[in-house]
Write a protein that holds these residues in place. Structure first.
Motif, PDB file in Angstrom:
ATOM      1  N   TRP A 127       0.929  -1.294   0.098  1.00  0.00           N
ATOM      2  CA  TRP A 127      -0.220   0.026   0.065  1.00  0.00           C
ATOM      3  C   TRP A 127       0.670   1.144   0.163  1.00  0.00           C
ATOM      4  N   LEU A 128       0.238   2.434  -0.356  1.00  0.00           N
ATOM      5  CA  LEU A 128       1.154   3.555  -0.511  1.00  0.00           C
ATOM      6  C   LEU A 128       1.419   4.299   1.093  1.00  0.00           C
ATOM      7  N   GLY A 129       0.411   4.045   1.988  1.00  0.00           N
ATOM      8  CA  GLY A 129       0.449   4.675   3.224  1.00  0.00           C
ATOM      9  C   GLY A 129       0.055   6.098   3.218  1.00  0.00           C
ATOM     10  N   GLY A 167       0.968   3.008 -10.263  1.00  0.00           N
ATOM     11  CA  GLY A 167       2.089   2.050 -10.423  1.00  0.00           C
ATOM     12  C   GLY A 167       2.460   1.839 -11.935  1.00  0.00           C
ATOM     13  N   GLY A 168       3.498   1.290 -12.187  1.00  0.00           N
ATOM     14  CA  GLY A 168       4.208   1.258 -13.429  1.00  0.00           C
ATOM     15  C   GLY A 168       4.837  -0.321 -13.840  1.00  0.00           C
ATOM     16  N   GLY A 169       4.503  -1.146 -13.076  1.00  0.00           N
ATOM     17  CA  GLY A 169       4.765  -2.403 -13.219  1.00  0.00           C
ATOM     18  C   GLY A 169       3.655  -3.283 -14.095  1.00  0.00           C
ATOM     19  N   ASP A 170       4.083  -4.583 -13.985  1.00  0.00           N
ATOM     20  CA  ASP A 170       3.149  -5.693 -14.914  1.00  0.00           C
ATOM     21  C   ASP A 170       1.779  -5.509 -14.182  1.00  0.00           C
ATOM     22  N   THR A 171       1.879  -5.564 -12.749  1.00  0.00           N
ATOM     23  CA  THR A 171       0.406  -5.778 -11.898  1.00  0.00           C
ATOM     24  C   THR A 171      -0.329  -4.499 -12.358  1.00  0.00           C
ATOM     25  N   ALA A 172       0.263  -3.237 -12.435  1.00  0.00           N
ATOM     26  CA  ALA A 172      -0.390  -2.145 -12.860  1.00  0.00           C
ATOM     27  C   ALA A 172      -1.147  -2.214 -14.180  1.00  0.00           C
ATOM     28  N   MET A 173      -0.411  -2.865 -15.181  1.00  0.00           N
ATOM     29  CA  MET A 173      -0.657  -2.748 -16.559  1.00  0.00           C
ATOM     30  C   MET A 173      -1.763  -3.789 -16.665  1.00  0.00           C
ATOM     31  N   GLU A 174      -1.841  -4.965 -15.937  1.00  0.00           N
ATOM     32  CA  GLU A 174      -2.779  -6.096 -15.931  1.00  0.00           C
ATOM     33  C   GLU A 174      -4.002  -5.227 -15.372  1.00  0.00           C
ATOM     34  N   GLU A 175      -3.976  -4.779 -14.238  1.00  0.00           N
ATOM     35  CA  GLU A 175      -4.988  -4.061 -13.376  1.00  0.00           C
ATOM     36  C   GLU A 175      -5.792  -3.303 -14.415  1.00  0.00           C
ATOM     37  N   VAL A 189      -1.479   6.229 -12.948  1.00  0.00           N
ATOM     38  CA  VAL A 189      -0.386   7.355 -12.287  1.00  0.00           C
ATOM     39  C   VAL A 189       0.687   6.802 -11.798  1.00  0.00           C
ATOM     40  N   HIS A 190       1.974   7.030 -12.448  1.00  0.00           N
ATOM     41  CA  HIS A 190       3.223   6.717 -12.238  1.00  0.00           C
ATOM     42  C   HIS A 190       4.212   7.529 -11.800  1.00  0.00           C
ATOM     43  N   ARG A 191       5.137   7.135 -10.769  1.00  0.00           N
ATOM     44  CA  ARG A 191       6.139   8.273 -10.265  1.00  0.00           C
ATOM     45  C   ARG A 191       6.958   8.612 -11.336  1.00  0.00           C
ATOM     46  N   ARG A 192       7.451   7.765 -12.085  1.00  0.00           N
ATOM     47  CA  ARG A 192       8.413   7.965 -13.068  1.00  0.00           C
ATOM     48  C   ARG A 192       8.067   8.132 -14.575  1.00  0.00           C
ATOM     49  N   ASP A 193       8.823   8.763 -15.528  1.00  0.00           N
ATOM     50  CA  ASP A 193       8.521   8.430 -16.840  1.00  0.00           C
ATOM     51  C   ASP A 193       8.858   7.351 -17.527  1.00  0.00           C
ATOM     52  N   GLN A 195       8.242   2.839 -17.309  1.00  0.00           N
ATOM     53  CA  GLN A 195       7.565   1.660 -16.734  1.00  0.00           C
ATOM     54  C   GLN A 195       8.699   0.599 -16.416  1.00  0.00           C
ATOM     55  N   ARG A 196       8.301  -0.377 -15.438  1.00  0.00           N
ATOM     56  CA  ARG A 196       8.906  -1.515 -15.255  1.00  0.00           C
ATOM     57  C   ARG A 196       8.346  -2.659 -15.863  1.00  0.00           C
ATOM     58  N   ALA A 197       7.184  -2.343 -16.302  1.00  0.00           N
ATOM     59  CA  ALA A 197       6.121  -3.583 -16.665  1.00  0.00           C
ATOM     60  C   ALA A 197       7.033  -4.141 -18.231  1.00  0.00           C
ATOM     61  N   ALA A 253      -1.428  -0.762  -7.268  1.00  0.00           N
ATOM     62  CA  ALA A 253      -0.929  -1.815  -7.770  1.00  0.00           C
ATOM     63  C   ALA A 253       0.730  -1.676  -8.031  1.00  0.00           C
ATOM     64  N   ILE A 254       1.479  -1.474  -6.867  1.00  0.00           N
ATOM     65  CA  ILE A 254       2.825  -1.224  -6.682  1.00  0.00           C
ATOM     66  C   ILE A 254       3.709  -2.340  -6.150  1.00  0.00           C
ATOM     67  N   GLY A 255       3.188  -3.434  -6.470  1.00  0.00           N
ATOM     68  CA  GLY A 255       4.067  -4.593  -5.982  1.00  0.00           C
ATOM     69  C   GLY A 255       3.467  -5.156  -4.603  1.00  0.00           C
ATOM     70  N   HIS A 256       4.302  -6.152  -4.280  1.00  0.00           N
ATOM     71  CA  HIS A 256       4.014  -7.133  -3.246  1.00  0.00           C
ATOM     72  C   HIS A 256       5.157  -7.107  -1.928  1.00  0.00           C
TER      73      HIS A 256
HETATM   74  P1  NDP Z   1       6.882  -4.274  -9.658  1.00  0.00           P
HETATM   75  O1  NDP Z   1       7.847  -4.174  -8.301  1.00  0.00           O
HETATM   76  O2  NDP Z   1       7.496  -4.736 -10.872  1.00  0.00           O
HETATM   77  O3  NDP Z   1       6.549  -2.600  -9.843  1.00  0.00           O
HETATM   78  C1  NDP Z   1       6.054  -2.028  -8.873  1.00  0.00           C
HETATM   79  C2  NDP Z   1       5.460  -0.656  -9.652  1.00  0.00           C
HETATM   80  O4  NDP Z   1       4.988   0.186  -8.400  1.00  0.00           O
HETATM   81  C3  NDP Z   1       6.957   0.026 -10.149  1.00  0.00           C
HETATM   82  O5  NDP Z   1       6.564   0.804 -11.209  1.00  0.00           O
HETATM   83  C4  NDP Z   1       7.141   1.142  -9.017  1.00  0.00           C
HETATM   84  O6  NDP Z   1       7.743   2.346  -9.340  1.00  0.00           O
HETATM   85  C5  NDP Z   1       5.839   1.269  -8.319  1.00  0.00           C
HETATM   86  N1  NDP Z   1       5.748   1.564  -6.879  1.00  0.00           N
HETATM   87  C6  NDP Z   1       6.379   1.075  -5.831  1.00  0.00           C
HETATM   88  N2  NDP Z   1       6.265   1.575  -4.702  1.00  0.00           N
HETATM   89  C7  NDP Z   1       5.715   2.841  -5.042  1.00  0.00           C
HETATM   90  C8  NDP Z   1       5.299   3.906  -4.277  1.00  0.00           C
HETATM   91  N3  NDP Z   1       5.402   3.839  -2.968  1.00  0.00           N
HETATM   92  N4  NDP Z   1       4.391   4.956  -4.673  1.00  0.00           N
HETATM   93  C9  NDP Z   1       4.203   4.948  -6.168  1.00  0.00           C
HETATM   94  N5  NDP Z   1       4.618   3.937  -6.865  1.00  0.00           N
HETATM   95  C10 NDP Z   1       5.226   2.832  -6.260  1.00  0.00           C
HETATM   96  O7  NDP Z   1       5.580  -5.043  -9.122  1.00  0.00           O
HETATM   97  P2  NDP Z   1       4.574  -5.846  -9.950  1.00  0.00           P
HETATM   98  O8  NDP Z   1       3.445  -6.298  -8.834  1.00  0.00           O
HETATM   99  O9  NDP Z   1       4.029  -5.048 -10.952  1.00  0.00           O
HETATM  100  O10 NDP Z   1       5.152  -7.047 -10.615  1.00  0.00           O
HETATM  101  C11 NDP Z   1       5.910  -8.016  -9.783  1.00  0.00           C
HETATM  102  C12 NDP Z   1       6.126  -8.954 -10.476  1.00  0.00           C
HETATM  103  O11 NDP Z   1       5.093 -10.019 -10.968  1.00  0.00           O
HETATM  104  C13 NDP Z   1       7.069  -8.890 -11.835  1.00  0.00           C
HETATM  105  O12 NDP Z   1       8.045  -9.774 -11.912  1.00  0.00           O
HETATM  106  C14 NDP Z   1       6.080  -9.000 -12.770  1.00  0.00           C
HETATM  107  O13 NDP Z   1       6.550  -9.259 -14.217  1.00  0.00           O
HETATM  108  C15 NDP Z   1       5.225 -10.053 -12.443  1.00  0.00           C
HETATM  109  N6  NDP Z   1       3.842  -9.976 -12.867  1.00  0.00           N
HETATM  110  C16 NDP Z   1       3.727 -10.514 -14.134  1.00  0.00           C
HETATM  111  C17 NDP Z   1       2.123 -10.618 -14.342  1.00  0.00           C
HETATM  112  C18 NDP Z   1       1.904 -11.190 -15.791  1.00  0.00           C
HETATM  113  O14 NDP Z   1       2.743 -11.690 -16.473  1.00  0.00           O
HETATM  114  N7  NDP Z   1       0.916 -11.288 -16.156  1.00  0.00           N
HETATM  115  C19 NDP Z   1       1.176  -9.785 -13.822  1.00  0.00           C
HETATM  116  C20 NDP Z   1       1.488  -8.995 -12.735  1.00  0.00           C
HETATM  117  C21 NDP Z   1       2.894  -9.195 -12.088  1.00  0.00           C
HETATM  118  P3  NDP Z   1       9.410   2.352  -9.858  1.00  0.00           P
HETATM  119  O15 NDP Z   1       9.158   1.806 -11.292  1.00  0.00           O
HETATM  120  O16 NDP Z   1       9.387   3.824 -10.139  1.00  0.00           O
HETATM  121  O17 NDP Z   1       9.936   1.876  -8.966  1.00  0.00           O
END
Ligand code: NDP
Length: 367
Positions: A127-129, A167-175, A189-193, A195-197, A253-256
Motif C-alpha cells: 500500500w502507498l500509506g 504503479g508502473g509494473g506488470d501488475t499496474a498494466m494488468e489491472e 498514475v506513475h511516479r516516473r517517466d 515503466q518497469r512492466a 498496484a505497486i507490488g507485493h
Molecule cells: P513491480 O515491483 O514490478 O512494480 C511496482 C511498480 O509500482 C513500479 O513501477 C514502482 O515504481 C511502483 N511503486 C512502488 N512503490 C511505489 C510507491 N510507494 N509509490 C508509487 N509507486 C510505487 O511489481 P509488480 O507487482 O508490478 O510485478 C511484480 C512481479 O510480478 C514482476 O516480476 C512482474 O513481471 C510479475 N507480474 C507478471 C504478470 C503477468 O505476467 N501477467 C502480472 C503481474 C505481475 P518504480 O518503477 O518507480 O520503482
C-alpha cells in the motif's frame, strides 16, 4: 481439531503454485503432507490458491497454449495434489516454534507438530500509506480503494466511471487493462517517466484507447466522503504543485511484500522480509524448514518459478527426512548413513566411532 495435537512428517503452509506443487511431490512420495490454507479474508487479502485466484488470463504458464484463467489453473493444481492424498486444513496459524524439532504450529483449535515444514506463504499487495487509503472507517479502503481489480473491478461503484491505477509494473498494466472492461476511462498514475512492466504488457496498455498515463506524478491523498466513497485524488506534479483529479476509484498496484511476519526472529530474512534460502536449495537457516515461491523470491516472482521451487522444497524435505535417525526395534536410533544417536540425544556416533554433538552448544568427548 479441538485442542488436539496433530503429528506429521511434512506440513506445508500456503496453497499457491509453490505450496500445491510441494504437496503434489511430497504426496506422490508417500509423505502424506498436510497443507494448511489461510481462510478467505478480504481485509487480510488471503484466499486459498494465492495470488492467481485474483488474476484473469495467465498466458505464460507452460502447457496452456491458449492461456488459462488463474482460478482454473489453481483448481487443477489442487485436484492434482488431492489425487495423491494431500490433506487440506483451513486455519490461522497464530505462532510457530521452530527452536527444536518437531516444529510446533499453534492454531486457534490446536497444535500441529511436524518433522519438516515447507513455507509457501507467498506475498501480499503493498500500500502507498497515504491519507484516505486505510480501510473504512479510517479511509476509503473497501469504499472505492482496492488492490485487486479482478476482485473489485466489476462492482457497480466502478462501472462506467473514471478510475485511477497507481504503479508502473506488470501488475499496474494488468489491472488497468482489466478495468477497461467496466470503466469509462482508466488513468495510470506513475511516479516516473518509465515503466518497469514487460514490453508486451506495456504495449497492450498503450494500445488500449480507454487507458491514459499520467507520468512523473505521485498520489498524495485519496479524497471522498463516507456516503459517496472515493471522489478524487490529490496528485503532485514534479514541480511540487498539487491538483485534484476527479475519479470514482483508486486501484493500488505497486507490488507485493512477502508474508513472513509469523517467522520473524526465527528464520533469516533479507531487509524487505523475504526468507533467505541457501545455494541451490530451498533450505532456510533452520534444518528441516524449507521455503518456496514468492515468500523467498524477490527476483522472478512467476507462477512457474514458484511451482519449480515448490517441487524443490518437497524433494529437499524428502531427503532431509530420509537422513533423520529411525528408531530400531532394539531401541537404538540409526540414520541412513549408519550413524547412531545416543539415548540422551546429545551426541551422534559416526560409523567410524567418532562422537559428534547433536545440538548446538553441546560438548561431547571422544569415546
Ligand atoms: P513491480 O515491483 O514490478 O512494480 C511496482 C511498480 O509500482 C513500479 O513501477 C514502482 O515504481 C511502483 N511503486 C512502488 N512503490 C511505489 C510507491 N510507494 N509509490 C508509487 N509507486 C510505487 O511489481 P509488480 O507487482 O508490478 O510485478 C511484480 C512481479 O510480478 C514482476 O516480476 C512482474 O513481471 C510479475 N507480474 C507478471 C504478470 C503477468 O505476467 N501477467 C502480472 C503481474 C505481475 P518504480 O518503477 O518507480 O520503482
Amino acid at each position: 481439531m479441538a485442542n488436539e495435537t496433530i503429528k506429521r512428517d511434512v506440513v506445508i503452509i500456503g496453497s499457491g503454485p509453490a505450496g500445491l506443487t510441494a504437496a503434489i511431490y511430497s504426496a506422490r512420495a508417500s509423505l502424506k503432507p498436510l497443507l494448511i490454507d489461510a481462510p478467505v479474508d478480504h481485509v487480510k487479502q488471503t484466499a486459498p490458491g494465492g495470488q492467481l485466484m485474483i488474476t484473469t488470463d495467465v498466458e505464460n504458464y507452460p502447457g496452456f497454449a491458449d492461456g488459462i484463467q488463474g482460478p482454473d489453473l489453481m483448481m487443477e493444481f489442487r485436484k492434482q495434489a488431492e489425487r495423491f492424498g494431500t490433506e487440506f486444513m483451513e486455519a490461522w496459524i497464530r505462532e510457530v516454534d521452530l527452536s527444536e524439532r518437531p516444529f510446533q504450529l499453534y492454531t486457534d483449535s490446536g497444535t500441529i507438530s511436524t518433522e519438516t515444514l515447507i513455507i509457501a506463504t507467498g506475498a501480499s499487495a503493498k500500500w502507498l500509506g497515504i491519507p484516505g487509503e486505510a480501510k473504512v472507517p479510517d479511509g476509503f479502503g473497501g469504499n472505492g480503494v482496492s488492490a485487486c481489480a479482478t476482485c473489485d473491478g466489476p462492482l457497480p461503484a466502478f462501472r462506467k466511471k473514471v478510475l485511477v491505477v497507481v504503479g508502473g509494473g506488470d501488475t499496474a498494466m494488468e489491472e488497468a487493462t482489466f478495468l477497461t472492461r467496466y470503466a469509462a476511462k482508466v488513468y495510470v498514475v506513475h511516479r516516473r517517466d518509465k515503466q518497469r512492466a514487460s514490453k508486451i504488457m506495456q504495449e497492450k496498455a498503450f494500445r488500449n484507447e480507454k487507458i491514459e498515463f499520467i507520468w512523473n506524478t505521485r498520489v498524495e491523498e485519496i479524497l471522498g466522503t463516507p456516503e459517496e466513497g472515493v471522489t478524487g485524488v490529490r496528485l503532485r506534479k514534479p514541480n511540487g504543485e498539487d491538483y485534484v483529479f476527479d475519479c470514482a476509484g483508486v486501484f493500488v498496484a505497486i507490488g507485493h511484500k512477502p508474508n513472513t511476519g509469523l517467522f520473524k526472529g526465527q528464520l533469516e530474512m533479507d531487509d524487505v522480509g523475504y526468507l533467505k534460502t541457501s545455494g541451490h536449495s530451498t533450505a532456510t537457516n533452520i534444518p528441516g524448514v524449507f521455503a518456496c515461491g514468492d515468500v523467498q523470491d524477490s527476483v522472478y516472482r512467476q507462477a512457474v518459478t514458484a511451482a519449480g521451487t515448490g517441487c524443490m522444497s518437497a524433494i529437499d524435505a524428502e531427503r532431509y527426512l530420509d537422513h533423520l535417525p529411525v528408531a530400531m526395534p532394539s531401541g537404538d536410533e540409526v540414520t541412513i548413513e549408519g550413524e547412531h544417536v545416543t539415548p540422551d540425544h546429545k551426541a551422534i556416533i559416526t560409523p567410524d566411532g567418532h562422537m559428534i554433538p547433536n545440538a548446538p552448544g553441546v560438548t561431547v568427548g571422544e569415546d
